[in-house]
Design an enzyme around this catalytic site. Structure first.
Site, PDB file in Angstrom:
ATOM      1  N   CYS A 160      -4.435   1.930  -1.453  1.00 40.10           N
ATOM      2  CA  CYS A 160      -4.474   1.642  -2.745  1.00 40.10           C
ATOM      3  C   CYS A 160      -5.913   0.518  -3.213  1.00 40.10           C
ATOM      4  O   CYS A 160      -6.314   0.036  -4.181  1.00 40.10           O
ATOM      5  CB  CYS A 160      -3.268   0.798  -3.460  1.00 40.10           C
ATOM      6  SG  CYS A 160      -1.718   1.824  -3.123  1.00 40.10           S
ATOM      7  N   HIS A 296      -3.998  -7.365  -8.542  1.00 41.68           N
ATOM      8  CA  HIS A 296      -3.383  -5.990  -7.817  1.00 41.68           C
ATOM      9  C   HIS A 296      -2.015  -5.767  -8.529  1.00 41.68           C
ATOM     10  O   HIS A 296      -1.697  -4.860  -9.361  1.00 41.68           O
ATOM     11  CB  HIS A 296      -3.143  -5.997  -6.439  1.00 41.68           C
ATOM     12  CG  HIS A 296      -2.893  -4.685  -5.722  1.00 41.68           C
ATOM     13  ND1 HIS A 296      -3.782  -3.705  -6.151  1.00 41.68           N
ATOM     14  CD2 HIS A 296      -1.799  -4.264  -5.137  1.00 41.68           C
ATOM     15  CE1 HIS A 296      -3.296  -2.251  -5.596  1.00 41.68           C
ATOM     16  NE2 HIS A 296      -2.155  -2.856  -4.815  1.00 41.68           N
ATOM     17  N   GLU A 307       0.945 -12.071  -3.507  1.00 39.91           N
ATOM     18  CA  GLU A 307      -0.243 -12.242  -4.194  1.00 39.91           C
ATOM     19  C   GLU A 307      -0.560 -13.746  -4.778  1.00 39.91           C
ATOM     20  O   GLU A 307      -1.648 -14.181  -4.713  1.00 39.91           O
ATOM     21  CB  GLU A 307      -0.653 -11.031  -5.200  1.00 39.91           C
ATOM     22  CG  GLU A 307      -2.175 -10.880  -5.671  1.00 39.91           C
ATOM     23  CD  GLU A 307      -2.367  -9.649  -6.383  1.00 39.91           C
ATOM     24  OE1 GLU A 307      -3.682  -9.549  -6.914  1.00 39.91           O
ATOM     25  OE2 GLU A 307      -1.220  -9.023  -6.631  1.00 39.91           O
ATOM     26  N   LYS A 325      -1.340  -3.039 -14.553  1.00 43.42           N
ATOM     27  CA  LYS A 325      -0.201  -1.940 -14.189  1.00 43.42           C
ATOM     28  C   LYS A 325       1.127  -1.648 -15.150  1.00 43.42           C
ATOM     29  O   LYS A 325       1.690  -0.955 -14.956  1.00 43.42           O
ATOM     30  CB  LYS A 325       0.104  -2.140 -12.710  1.00 43.42           C
ATOM     31  CG  LYS A 325      -1.005  -1.694 -11.807  1.00 43.42           C
ATOM     32  CD  LYS A 325      -0.621  -1.956 -10.258  1.00 43.42           C
ATOM     33  CE  LYS A 325      -1.679  -1.566  -9.345  1.00 43.42           C
ATOM     34  NZ  LYS A 325      -2.834  -2.546  -9.414  1.00 43.42           N
ATOM     35  N   HIS A 330       0.562   2.382 -11.505  1.00 45.17           N
ATOM     36  CA  HIS A 330      -0.214   2.121 -10.344  1.00 45.17           C
ATOM     37  C   HIS A 330      -0.743   3.477  -9.923  1.00 45.17           C
ATOM     38  O   HIS A 330      -0.253   4.629  -9.682  1.00 45.17           O
ATOM     39  CB  HIS A 330       0.591   1.652  -9.196  1.00 45.17           C
ATOM     40  CG  HIS A 330       0.093   1.186  -7.819  1.00 45.17           C
ATOM     41  ND1 HIS A 330      -1.190   1.400  -7.753  1.00 45.17           N
ATOM     42  CD2 HIS A 330       0.555   0.445  -6.904  1.00 45.17           C
ATOM     43  CE1 HIS A 330      -1.601   0.926  -6.648  1.00 45.17           C
ATOM     44  NE2 HIS A 330      -0.679   0.357  -5.848  1.00 45.17           N
ATOM     45  N   PHE A 389      -1.450  -0.042   1.726  1.00 48.00           N
ATOM     46  CA  PHE A 389      -0.844   0.422   2.973  1.00 48.00           C
ATOM     47  C   PHE A 389      -1.583   0.273   4.109  1.00 48.00           C
ATOM     48  O   PHE A 389      -2.867   0.829   4.075  1.00 48.00           O
ATOM     49  CB  PHE A 389      -0.055   1.787   2.959  1.00 48.00           C
ATOM     50  CG  PHE A 389       1.087   1.619   1.993  1.00 48.00           C
ATOM     51  CD1 PHE A 389       1.736   0.561   1.450  1.00 48.00           C
ATOM     52  CD2 PHE A 389       1.994   2.826   1.640  1.00 48.00           C
ATOM     53  CE1 PHE A 389       2.733   0.399   0.683  1.00 48.00           C
ATOM     54  CE2 PHE A 389       2.862   2.851   0.777  1.00 48.00           C
ATOM     55  CZ  PHE A 389       3.532   1.705   0.105  1.00 48.00           C
TER      56      PHE A 389
END
Length: 402
Positions: A160, A296, A307, A325, A330, A389
């Site tokens: 991502c 994010h 975050e 988002k 996402h 990830f």
């Protein structure tokens, strides 16, 4: 060093099929999340996603090429065409060897992979275009073939963070003298049985099937996972000198970027990695005051809290933050470049898009997230952040082109 600037933007996602329509919808707080139509998900634990609607790939690609390639390539080529037109850039009429592409995707042609693996399992003939139509670097391949981009041809597949890394790679290529112009391009289209069920199996997705429009809730106490989205974006990067020589419109300057790894868990985020990525971007940019951060903000319990903690570690006074988002879900490997495009448009227009569906305060997420309503503010410097990830992190800073 010759500054690197942004001269073209293209975008397509669940709330719009152009940069302008998508940005305006985001500012209005429109949500593109609804029940899945790409396949029958009525019996699945997760039945919702943010699909791109009203998109006709034949408007940008040859019908034969459409059949040979996966949807992520179609979406990416749509964004690319818009960005090149916006930049008034015609590679064929310039020095094509000095123009390249840096593309990104998180997974690539998953629907095409699924289709052909199923054919193989049942003894049916596999398409000869299965491999070249689905592998991750073919987005960059098609981009170069269609538009004659003969410079560096690069691909990032870093989960991502891939879209943001594609921008960084494009900027690095120009900084190293490898090109005068680079198109950064990112696309993802994984709304298929394998994609939805795969993320669902690891408990990453929201199961708020009863109310799709409020399912993605970044930084809200009731968040329970992200909602899958699909989409693409493209940015044209070039040296300031090159842009000025051809009289190009300049949206923003790439002021700094940073990258890091958590070197920890394969899926669970850490705080140290994001902190170091942001600090590196700030240092490269000369430690400016940041006026807005496009976070994010995935709507996952652990991710949003982590975050928030990272922002507090980096900034003495954390600027306003928002996540888009809640509106578009996402978009995995495309999310970084979509959010960078939105950040640049926010910078240009002095307005911060809202974090929609933020209704219930969370003690672990106690910053200013521009909740539910867009906010006008004079912006000089913006930051966009992404994490993926494998513990891969990135941050990028844009400033107004003075």
């Amino acid at each position: 060093m010759n500054p690197i600037v942004i001269t073209g933007i293209g975008m397509i996602n669940g709330v719009g099929i152009s940069a302008e329509s998508a940005f305006e919808a985001l500012i209005e707080g429109v949500c593109g999340i609804d029940y899945i139509t790409h396949f029958d998900a009525s019996g699945d634990a997760v039945q919702i996603a943010s699909e791109v609607k009203g998109f006709d790939p034949s408007s940008i690609m040859d019908p034969k090429d459409i059949k040979k390639s996966d949807r992520f390539i179609h979406l990416g080529m749509h964004a690319l065409k818009e960005a090149l037109a916006d930049a008034a850039l015609e590679p064929q009429s310039g020095d094509a060897a000095r123009m390249g592409v840096s593309a990104a995707t998180g997974i690539g042609g998953l629907p095409m992979m699924q289709e052909n693996i199923e054919k193989n399992a049942f003894g049916k003939k596999i398409s000869p275009f299965f491999i070249p139509g689905s592998i991750t670097n073919m987005l960059a391949g098609y981009a170069s073939i269609y538009y004659g981009l003969k410079g560096p041809n690069l691909s990032s597949t870093t989960a991502c963070t891939a879209g943001l890394h594609a921008i960084n790679q494009a900027a690095k290529t120009i900084m190293a003298g490898g090109a005068d112009v680079m198109v950064a391009l990112g696309a993802e289209a994984c709304i298929c049985e394998t994609g939805i069920r795969g993320f669902s199996a690891m408990k990453a997705l929201s199961t708020h099937n009863d109310d799709p429009k409020t399912a993605s809730r970044p930084f809200d106490k009731e968040r329970d996972g992200f909602v899958m989205g699909e989409g693409a974006a493209a940015l044209v990067l070039e040296t300031l000198e090159h842009a000025q020589k051809r009289g190009a419109k300049i949206y923003a300057r790439v002021a700094g970027f940073g990258e890091s790894a958590d070197a920890g868990h394969i899926t669970a985020p850490a705080t140290d990695g994001p902190v170091r990525a942001m600090q590196a971007a700030l240092q490269m940019a000369g430690n400016p005051r940041v006026d807005y951060i496009n976070a994010h903000g995935t709507s996952t319990p652990l991710g949003d809290a982590n975050e928030t903690k990272a922002f507090k570690a980096v900034f003495e006074t954390v600027p306003p933050i928002s996540s888009i988002k809640g509106s578009i879900g996402h978009c995995l490997g495309a999310t970084g470049i979509i959010e960078a495009a939105v950040s640049i448009m926010a910078l240009e227009r002095n307005i911060m898009p809202p974090t929609i569906n933020l209704r219930t305060p969370d003690d672990a997420c106690d910053l200013d997230y521009v909740a539910n309503t867009a906010r006008e503010k004079e912006l000089q410097t913006v930051m966009s952040t992404n994490y993926g990830f494998g513990g891969t992190n990135g941050a990028i800073i844009f400033t107004k082109a003075l």
